[in-house]
Write a protein that holds these residues in place. Structure first.
Motif, short mmCIF file in Angstrom:
data_model
loop_
_atom_site.label_atom_id
_atom_site.label_comp_id
_atom_site.label_asym_id
_atom_site.label_seq_id
_atom_site.Cartn_x
_atom_site.Cartn_y
_atom_site.Cartn_z
N PRO A 22 0.83 -1.20 0.00
CA PRO A 22 0.00 0.00 0.00
C PRO A 22 0.87 1.26 0.00
O PRO A 22 1.83 1.36 0.77
CB PRO A 22 -0.79 -0.11 1.31
N THR A 23 0.55 2.23 -0.86
CA THR A 23 1.29 3.49 -0.89
C THR A 23 0.31 4.64 -1.16
O THR A 23 -0.83 4.43 -1.57
CB THR A 23 2.36 3.51 -2.00
N MET A 24 0.81 5.84 -0.95
CA MET A 24 0.08 7.04 -1.37
C MET A 24 0.76 7.69 -2.57
O MET A 24 0.52 8.86 -2.87
CB MET A 24 -0.04 8.04 -0.22
N GLY A 25 1.59 6.91 -3.26
CA GLY A 25 2.26 7.44 -4.43
C GLY A 25 3.45 8.31 -4.07
O GLY A 25 4.00 8.22 -2.98
N PHE A 50 -2.97 5.51 -3.62
CA PHE A 50 -4.19 6.22 -3.23
C PHE A 50 -3.87 7.19 -2.10
O PHE A 50 -3.41 6.76 -1.03
CB PHE A 50 -5.27 5.23 -2.78
N VAL A 51 -4.07 8.46 -2.35
CA VAL A 51 -3.87 9.47 -1.31
C VAL A 51 -5.15 9.50 -0.48
O VAL A 51 -6.18 10.00 -0.92
CB VAL A 51 -3.56 10.85 -1.92
N ASN A 52 -5.05 8.94 0.70
CA ASN A 52 -6.21 8.64 1.53
C ASN A 52 -6.67 9.88 2.32
O ASN A 52 -5.99 10.28 3.28
CB ASN A 52 -5.84 7.51 2.50
N PRO A 53 -7.80 10.47 1.97
CA PRO A 53 -8.22 11.71 2.66
C PRO A 53 -8.53 11.48 4.13
O PRO A 53 -8.45 12.41 4.94
CB PRO A 53 -9.48 12.13 1.89
N LEU A 54 -8.86 10.25 4.50
CA LEU A 54 -9.30 9.98 5.87
C LEU A 54 -8.17 10.09 6.88
O LEU A 54 -8.42 10.25 8.07
CB LEU A 54 -9.92 8.58 5.94
N GLN A 55 -6.92 10.04 6.43
CA GLN A 55 -5.81 10.11 7.38
C GLN A 55 -5.17 11.48 7.44
O GLN A 55 -4.16 11.67 8.12
CB GLN A 55 -4.76 9.04 7.05
N PHE A 56 -5.77 12.47 6.78
CA PHE A 56 -5.28 13.84 6.82
C PHE A 56 -6.21 14.68 7.69
O PHE A 56 -7.43 14.60 7.57
CB PHE A 56 -5.23 14.46 5.43
N ASP A 63 -4.15 18.57 0.10
CA ASP A 63 -4.28 19.20 -1.21
C ASP A 63 -2.94 19.33 -1.93
O ASP A 63 -2.90 19.23 -3.17
CB ASP A 63 -4.92 20.58 -1.08
N ARG A 64 -1.87 19.53 -1.20
CA ARG A 64 -0.57 19.71 -1.85
C ARG A 64 0.29 18.45 -1.82
O ARG A 64 1.42 18.46 -2.30
CB ARG A 64 0.19 20.88 -1.23
N TYR A 65 -0.25 17.35 -1.27
CA TYR A 65 0.54 16.12 -1.24
C TYR A 65 0.93 15.74 -2.67
O TYR A 65 0.09 15.75 -3.58
CB TYR A 65 -0.26 14.99 -0.59
#
Length: 279
Positions: A22-25, A50-56, A63-65
């Motif tokens: 698993p990664t966020m890219g 997948f940039v997971n919004p639930l962990q931010f 938004d800038r990740y």
């Protein structure tokens, strides 16, 4: 390229031993080391991006990740990854923002959890969903996120999820900075100063034979020499229980730290043997 839950499940059917990474890219050599480890033990390797919004949190860098997706795909192709799973938020959270959440409990409220409330709930939720979607035999996570790795292992055990969790060693830059997607935010003098996290941990390790208090004092001294860095924490925890250690503790521990350099927040850790002889 897989983008939906159904096509991912279909693609992985009868694919032998499956490994999930698993990664966020924003992939770097640290991520690729996880892929290489997965390939050693699996017939099929799937990497999720997948940039997971639930962990931010609301004031964090969602938004800038960095999202250099085309570059990520090229790297995965070069590594011979079988599948890349790149879902939309709607695929992962059909009822967003109202969604069932896995709680990390009290262990998710300390250290990183203190500074990033609900962060680990988001991490465990997305990891559990990825396990259910891909049904891997094992999943590989980096040891740089030590608290995250410990919580994922606990969740897998507590929920009886039949996935083996494999930790992969931290990959560092030549100057000792731990590889991270957020290192892209660092420029110039700030990038040079970022080695302070690793240097503080090295000081903790070098003085650990004198006990936890002396070790942490040595690490704090390194930080104090760089007044512009804001330290969120520098702690020693029991490697087995993740509980903070006292000065009477001897044995295997993990030194963990988080610090802010300008607008960038970094974490790092190092295994440490506390007490006993220096040699």
């Amino acid at each position: 390229m897989l983008t939906t839950v159904n096509e991912t499940r279909a693609a992985l059917a009868d694919r032998g031993r499956i490994a999930l990474v698993p990664t966020m890219g924003a992939l770097h050599d640290g991520h690729l080391s996880l892929v290489r480890l997965a390939k050693q033990h699996a017939d099929t390797v799937i990497v999720s991006v997948f940039v997971n919004p639930l962990q931010f949190g609301p004031n964090e860098d969602f938004d800038r990740y960095p999202r250099p997706f085309d570059d990520d795909v090229k790297l995965l192709e070069q590594e011979g990854v079988d599948f890349c799973f790149n879902p939309t938020t709607e695929q992962m959270y059909p009822t967003w923002p109202s969604t069932t959440i896995v709680s990390a409990g009290e262990a998710g409220r300390i250290l990183e959890g203190e500074f990033r409330p609900s962060h680990f709930d988001g991490v465990l939720t997305i990891v559990a969903k990825l396990f259910l979607i891909t049904a891997p035999d094992f999943a590989v996570f980096g040891e740089k996120d030590a608290q995250q790795l410990a919580l994922i292992r606990r969740m897998t055990r507590d929920l009886n999820i039949p996935v083996e969790i494999v930790g992969a060693p931290i990959v560092r830059e030549p100057d000792g900075l731990a590889r991270s997607s957020r290192n892209r935010y660092l420029e110039g003098e700030t990038r040079e100063r970022a080695t302070v996290l690793n240097r503080a941990l090295e000081a903790v390790e070098a003085n650990a034979h004198e006990g936890a208090q002396a070790a942490l004092a040595a690490g704090r001294k390194v930080y104090e020499a760089d007044e512009a860095t804001i330290v969120d924490y520098l702690v020693l925890v029991d490697a087995a229980t993740f509980a903070p250690v006292d000065d009477a503790f001897t044995g295997d521990a993990i030194a963990l730290t988080a610090a802010r350099l300008g607008t960038t927040r970094l974490i790092d850790n190092r295994p440490v043997r506390v007490g006993g002889n220096e040699n």
